[in-house]
Scaffold this active site. Structure first.
Site, mmCIF file in Angstrom:
data_model
loop_
_atom_site.group_PDB
_atom_site.id
_atom_site.type_symbol
_atom_site.label_atom_id
_atom_site.label_comp_id
_atom_site.label_asym_id
_atom_site.label_seq_id
_atom_site.Cartn_x
_atom_site.Cartn_y
_atom_site.Cartn_z
ATOM 1 N N ASP A 17 -40.009 -12.441 -15.730
ATOM 2 C CA ASP A 17 -39.026 -12.179 -16.476
ATOM 3 C C ASP A 17 -38.269 -13.428 -16.672
ATOM 4 O O ASP A 17 -38.331 -14.638 -15.903
ATOM 5 C CB ASP A 17 -38.117 -11.347 -15.561
ATOM 6 C CG ASP A 17 -36.628 -11.316 -16.101
ATOM 7 O OD1 ASP A 17 -36.319 -10.894 -17.293
ATOM 8 O OD2 ASP A 17 -35.758 -11.349 -15.262
ATOM 9 N N MET A 18 -37.216 -13.675 -17.648
ATOM 10 C CA MET A 18 -36.840 -14.746 -18.053
ATOM 11 C C MET A 18 -35.326 -15.099 -17.282
ATOM 12 O O MET A 18 -35.079 -15.724 -16.237
ATOM 13 C CB MET A 18 -36.165 -14.835 -19.600
ATOM 14 C CG MET A 18 -37.621 -15.151 -20.384
ATOM 15 S SD MET A 18 -38.058 -16.717 -20.664
ATOM 16 C CE MET A 18 -36.481 -17.026 -21.825
ATOM 17 N N ASP A 19 -34.224 -14.209 -17.877
ATOM 18 C CA ASP A 19 -32.730 -14.494 -17.391
ATOM 19 C C ASP A 19 -32.641 -13.825 -15.747
ATOM 20 O O ASP A 19 -33.086 -12.758 -15.454
ATOM 21 C CB ASP A 19 -31.775 -13.931 -18.008
ATOM 22 C CG ASP A 19 -32.052 -14.738 -19.442
ATOM 23 O OD1 ASP A 19 -31.395 -15.602 -19.629
ATOM 24 O OD2 ASP A 19 -32.231 -13.764 -20.543
ATOM 25 N N GLY A 52 -35.804 -9.236 -21.986
ATOM 26 C CA GLY A 52 -35.292 -8.428 -23.061
ATOM 27 C C GLY A 52 -35.081 -9.100 -24.268
ATOM 28 O O GLY A 52 -34.558 -8.451 -25.149
#
Length: 279
Positions: A17-19, A52
């Site tokens: 995942d990024m954030d 997302g």
């Protein structure tokens, strides 16, 4: 890590995942995280950013990590889109229709929350009082933002995801009143305290990660996933090795088998070092 392990596993793909996970609280890649990813890639391990965000929001970090070739992939828009990074070839896509947009916008209006829609190239909001969080999302996703009333939207448009956006207390109150007509028709998940994402029920980070792994001939047991929010749950449930960030919400910590440190403490690097590099 909070559960002991003998060392490196046979990991061939790491979905991150990024954030709140890959990026530190200032939305940057730390040197230790970059080094761990580079070492894993040098061993032939695929690193797949799963977010997302749309592809445009992943692009600067994919470039910084060197994940930009024809054999590299990313999962964007909560699994609504899977692309081959170098060529832009679409591997998986679950678009939402204009009717879906109209339906969800009406519900958001009835619930008293802000609303936005992403068509892959531009972020649209029908709210004249544009939410601060919509502006931030436009900036982080590197997509232009337009105010446009529903009546002025093009009915031929399709969207990759729809979002209800507001102050956490306002959004949480609205979530308790979500109609079953919405939740029966779409996948609905929080990706942050101020974002409620609406997307095709066939999508999701987990289902799209499963499709990508099958496309690449990688077994479930050879997949590791790292995340922090509710929209990461399905990929954590799919992965053979699941890791929650130290800053993850409680349901993610309860779902993942392992827990690493926070995104301010190089948690992703620690997980890769432990399970992929064996150090």
């Amino acid at each position: 890590m909070t559960e002991t392990d003998s060392g490196a596993a046979d990991i061939r793909l790491v979905a991150i995942d990024m954030d709140g996970t890959l990026l530190d609280p200032a939305h940057r890649l730390s040197p230790r995280v970059k080094q761990a990813i580079a070492r894993a890639r040098a061993q032939g391990v695929r690193i797949v950013l799963t977010s997302g965000r749309p592809v445009s929001g992943l692009a600067p970090f994919l470039a910084e990590l060197g994940i930009d070739g024809d054999e590299d992939y990313c999962i964007a828009c909560n699994g609504g889109l899977v692309t081959r990074v170098g060529s832009g070839e679409v591997v998986v896509e679950y678009p939402l229709s204009f009717d879906d947009f109209v339906f969800c916008e009406r519900i958001a209006r009835e619930l008293g929350v802000h609303f936005q829609a992403l068509d892959g190239k531009r972020l649209y909001t029908p709210n004249q009082d544009i939410s601060h969080y919509t502006v931030v999302d436009s900036h982080l996703s590197h997509v232009p933002l337009s105010y446009r009333s529903v009546a002025d939207m093009d009915p031929s448009m399709s969207f990759i995801k729809l979002m209800m956006v507001d102050e956490p207390s306002v959004l949480d109150a609205a979530i308790t009143r979500l109609p079953t007509a919405l939740t029966d028709r779409f996948a609905v998940l929080k990706s942050a305290a101020f974002f409620l994402e609406v997307f095709d029920q066939r999508a999701g980070k987990g289902p799209s990660l499963q499709k990508l792994a099958a496309h690449l001939g990688i077994e479930r047991s050879q997949v590791m996933a790292i995340g922090d929010q509710e929209n990461d749950l399905t990929m954590l449930q799919f992965a053979g090795t699941s890791v929650a960030m130290g800053n993850a919400v409680d349901v993610v910590k309860a779902t993942a088998r392992y827990q690493t440190t926070t995104n301010a403490e190089d948690g992703v690097a620690l997980a890769i070092e432990r399970f992929v590099l064996g150090s």
